[in-house]
Design a protein around this motif. Sequence first.
Motif, PDB file in Angstrom:
ATOM      1  N   GLU A  32      18.106  25.772  36.073  1.00 32.26           N
ATOM      2  CA  GLU A  32      19.358  26.094  35.409  1.00 32.26           C
ATOM      3  C   GLU A  32      19.994  27.322  36.039  1.00 32.26           C
ATOM      4  O   GLU A  32      19.299  28.201  36.558  1.00 32.26           O
ATOM      5  N   ARG A  59      20.695  29.919  26.602  1.00 34.68           N
ATOM      6  CA  ARG A  59      20.240  28.655  26.012  1.00 34.68           C
ATOM      7  C   ARG A  59      21.431  27.879  25.504  1.00 34.68           C
ATOM      8  O   ARG A  59      22.444  28.457  25.096  1.00 34.68           O
ATOM      9  N   GLU A  60      21.312  26.565  25.502  1.00 33.42           N
ATOM     10  CA  GLU A  60      22.385  25.708  25.021  1.00 33.42           C
ATOM     11  C   GLU A  60      22.729  26.071  23.582  1.00 33.42           C
ATOM     12  O   GLU A  60      21.851  26.282  22.753  1.00 33.42           O
ATOM     13  N   GLU A 121      26.579  19.872  33.213  1.00 33.91           N
ATOM     14  CA  GLU A 121      26.724  21.012  32.313  1.00 33.91           C
ATOM     15  C   GLU A 121      25.568  21.035  31.327  1.00 33.91           C
ATOM     16  O   GLU A 121      25.081  19.997  30.890  1.00 33.91           O
ATOM     17  N   GLY A 122      25.123  22.246  30.984  1.00 37.16           N
ATOM     18  CA  GLY A 122      24.073  22.406  29.988  1.00 37.16           C
ATOM     19  C   GLY A 122      22.701  22.567  30.603  1.00 37.16           C
ATOM     20  O   GLY A 122      22.551  22.669  31.818  1.00 37.16           O
ATOM     21  N   PRO A 123      21.678  22.597  29.745  1.00 38.50           N
ATOM     22  CA  PRO A 123      20.306  22.818  30.227  1.00 38.50           C
ATOM     23  C   PRO A 123      19.729  21.569  30.878  1.00 38.50           C
ATOM     24  O   PRO A 123      20.285  20.472  30.760  1.00 38.50           O
ATOM     25  N   GLN A 125      17.880  18.374  31.184  1.00 33.43           N
ATOM     26  CA  GLN A 125      17.614  17.352  30.167  1.00 33.43           C
ATOM     27  C   GLN A 125      16.115  17.099  30.051  1.00 33.43           C
ATOM     28  O   GLN A 125      15.391  17.162  31.035  1.00 33.43           O
ATOM     29  N   ASP A 128      14.091  20.421  26.329  1.00 32.99           N
ATOM     30  CA  ASP A 128      14.590  21.120  25.148  1.00 32.99           C
ATOM     31  C   ASP A 128      13.482  21.412  24.148  1.00 32.99           C
ATOM     32  O   ASP A 128      13.712  21.571  22.970  1.00 32.99           O
TER      33      ASP A 128
END
Length: 142
Positions: A32, A59-60, A121-123, A125, A128
């Motif tokens: 990330e 973090r998301e 986009e984001g952390p 996958q 989590d």
Amino acid sequence: MSARTRVTSVEAVHESGSYLFAVRDSYGDDGEVVVVPCEDGVAAFRNFCVHEPDQRLAREGVGAVVRDGEMICPRHGSTFDTCSGDCDSGKAEGMTLADVDVVVEDGQVYLVDEELTYLYEGPVQGDDDDDDMPSSTSHINL
């Protein structure tokens, strides 16, 4: 120069305080990157604390904690300059975040790091599992 990929806008980073996206490195490992405001532009760093690499800085849904031009590690409260990545306090004092090459053109942020490929986009996958995330032991309320 490697191909560039549009990531976000400078305005979006400044409005939200940070921007998180997933990348794949030249070894095929996913990771990330967090983009943070830096003076009039932005800077980008790998999303981990150099003192404790399993600790994410952003973090998301939360993003990175950025105050007065410094990004704060939620684990120990180390503070990193958002432009240079240098740490001047906390357990990471004297260390520097791993930077990521980005450029800004016409208000847009582009990933140009030859070692990384933009994924989304984001952390990352499937990563989590917050049970693996250390809880904050700093004196800073997040």
